[in-house]
Design a protein around this motif. Sequence first.
Motif, PDB file in Angstrom:
ATOM      1  N   ILE A  71       0.325   3.568  -3.339  1.00 43.33           N
ATOM      2  CA  ILE A  71      -0.287   4.877  -3.106  1.00 43.33           C
ATOM      3  C   ILE A  71       0.684   5.991  -3.476  1.00 43.33           C
ATOM      4  O   ILE A  71       0.301   6.994  -4.089  1.00 43.33           O
ATOM      5  CB  ILE A  71      -0.763   5.003  -1.647  1.00 43.33           C
ATOM      6  CG1 ILE A  71      -1.994   4.100  -1.424  1.00 43.33           C
ATOM      7  CG2 ILE A  71      -1.122   6.447  -1.308  1.00 43.33           C
ATOM      8  CD1 ILE A  71      -2.460   4.024   0.007  1.00 43.33           C
ATOM      9  N   TYR A  78       0.828  -1.206   0.000  1.00 40.86           N
ATOM     10  CA  TYR A  78       0.000   0.000   0.000  1.00 40.86           C
ATOM     11  C   TYR A  78       0.862   1.255   0.000  1.00 40.86           C
ATOM     12  O   TYR A  78       0.558   2.234  -0.699  1.00 40.86           O
ATOM     13  CB  TYR A  78      -0.949   0.008   1.193  1.00 40.86           C
ATOM     14  CG  TYR A  78      -2.222  -0.750   0.933  1.00 40.86           C
ATOM     15  CD1 TYR A  78      -3.193  -0.251   0.076  1.00 40.86           C
ATOM     16  CD2 TYR A  78      -2.466  -1.983   1.535  1.00 40.86           C
ATOM     17  CE1 TYR A  78      -4.365  -0.945  -0.184  1.00 40.86           C
ATOM     18  CE2 TYR A  78      -3.626  -2.699   1.283  1.00 40.86           C
ATOM     19  CZ  TYR A  78      -4.570  -2.167   0.415  1.00 40.86           C
ATOM     20  OH  TYR A  78      -5.721  -2.872   0.157  1.00 40.86           O
ATOM     21  N   PRO A 124      -4.709   8.439  -2.761  1.00 41.67           N
ATOM     22  CA  PRO A 124      -3.753   9.037  -3.707  1.00 41.67           C
ATOM     23  C   PRO A 124      -4.170  10.429  -4.177  1.00 41.67           C
ATOM     24  O   PRO A 124      -3.324  11.317  -4.315  1.00 41.67           O
ATOM     25  CB  PRO A 124      -3.739   8.039  -4.872  1.00 41.67           C
ATOM     26  CG  PRO A 124      -4.150   6.750  -4.265  1.00 41.67           C
ATOM     27  CD  PRO A 124      -5.145   7.108  -3.216  1.00 41.67           C
ATOM     28  N   THR A 142      -9.805   2.948  -3.569  1.00 37.16           N
ATOM     29  CA  THR A 142      -8.554   2.910  -4.324  1.00 37.16           C
ATOM     30  C   THR A 142      -7.992   4.291  -4.609  1.00 37.16           C
ATOM     31  O   THR A 142      -6.780   4.508  -4.494  1.00 37.16           O
ATOM     32  CB  THR A 142      -8.768   2.155  -5.658  1.00 37.16           C
ATOM     33  OG1 THR A 142      -9.208   0.819  -5.383  1.00 37.16           O
ATOM     34  CG2 THR A 142      -7.480   2.112  -6.481  1.00 37.16           C
ATOM     35  N   LEU A 198      -3.685  -1.962  -7.330  1.00 35.98           N
ATOM     36  CA  LEU A 198      -4.261  -1.497  -6.064  1.00 35.98           C
ATOM     37  C   LEU A 198      -5.755  -1.792  -6.006  1.00 35.98           C
ATOM     38  O   LEU A 198      -6.280  -2.171  -4.943  1.00 35.98           O
ATOM     39  CB  LEU A 198      -4.004   0.002  -5.900  1.00 35.98           C
ATOM     40  CG  LEU A 198      -4.471   0.626  -4.584  1.00 35.98           C
ATOM     41  CD1 LEU A 198      -3.846  -0.087  -3.384  1.00 35.98           C
ATOM     42  CD2 LEU A 198      -4.144   2.121  -4.541  1.00 35.98           C
TER      43      LEU A 198
END
Length: 391
Positions: free
Chosen positions: A92, A88, A312, A308, A289
Amino acid sequence: MNLKLLGSSLIIAGTALGAGMLAIPMVLAQFGLLSGTILMLVIWSGTTYAALLLLEASIKVHGGLGMNTIAKQSLGKGGQLITNGLLYALLICLLMAYIIGAGDLVHKMVLNLGLDISLVQSQILFAVIAGGIVAAGTGVIDKLNRVLFLLMLAVLVITLFALVPNMSLAHFFTATNDSSIDLIKTSAVLFTSFGFFPVIPSLVSYNENATHAQLRNMVLLGSLIPLVCYLLWLYAVVGSLSYEQLTQFNNVSELINVLATRFEGIHVILSIFTGLALLTSFFGVALSLFDQNIDLFKQNRAVTYVLTFILPLLGAIFAAEKFLAVLSYAGLIMVFIAVFIPMMMAINLRKSEGKTQTAISNDEYYEVGGGQIAMMVCFSFGLFLIGAQVI
């Protein structure tokens, strides 16, 4: 290899090919093409072997959508927690980088069309639309990526043909730095340029009816395409510009600007290539992801879409400056998640098979060749990469 498998290979290649390609000549030119080529082949070999170990683990757990299931069945609860945390953190960070870069491109493009929207609005627009394509499923990404990747290759070929007439063979044999330490330090740039591993579990599930040999060939072809592209680009740029010119550049934009002054139309062509490379890399990382979140949270696609892309996007909007500092550690994270963890997964699954002594048919069994010697070399490769980033 059918079209579905070929498309999957292109997803792997598209995930790997990115802006790092433009930086490769800047870091390798000083060492001469022989040393640079040998180092790139070493990095490609180690990365591809580790990717095949992840493929082996994914096949043996019957194709989990994400690394969550693979880690749970091969490394236990503790290994699952560590794997998820590292994955992750990496994915990210990468998606933040792509949203920041793509948002800037969208912003400039929209301004050229006479529309006045902010950079933040451009980032949101890209994340919503591109994220929606990812949420539509691997099949949609596969078909769209085939078109994008073929366009990217066409642009690369045009660029190479534009550079070839003015290349000088004398540049190929010039090496101004014979320091092995300095050469090793460039391994971090090369390693991240082959960062396609997260998408493998998704593609195993997508090609659920493929044979093990077909899946292996899918990974090999997918990794070979960027290797060839990187080497051709390296030779073309080094042959066109002297080392003295290349060392004057502080960033990739300056390299593009200099090439643009010498070769008409290169600026536009390379800008198109950079945009396509960013988009194909985004799709590969975002798919990884997205499927990881489906695998972990077991939610519908709409909820997974939000899970998801929300972090980000928020990071790209509110923490872009802090993110740049965090991104410097992405290379180290990638060494553990792309090399050491797939190696441990494969080792544990092989031990488990040995303990149960269950007869497994050839149709159900897949193991990367090389045995213990290859595993030791893979472990040494991981240590080499860590050393390259800390020396």
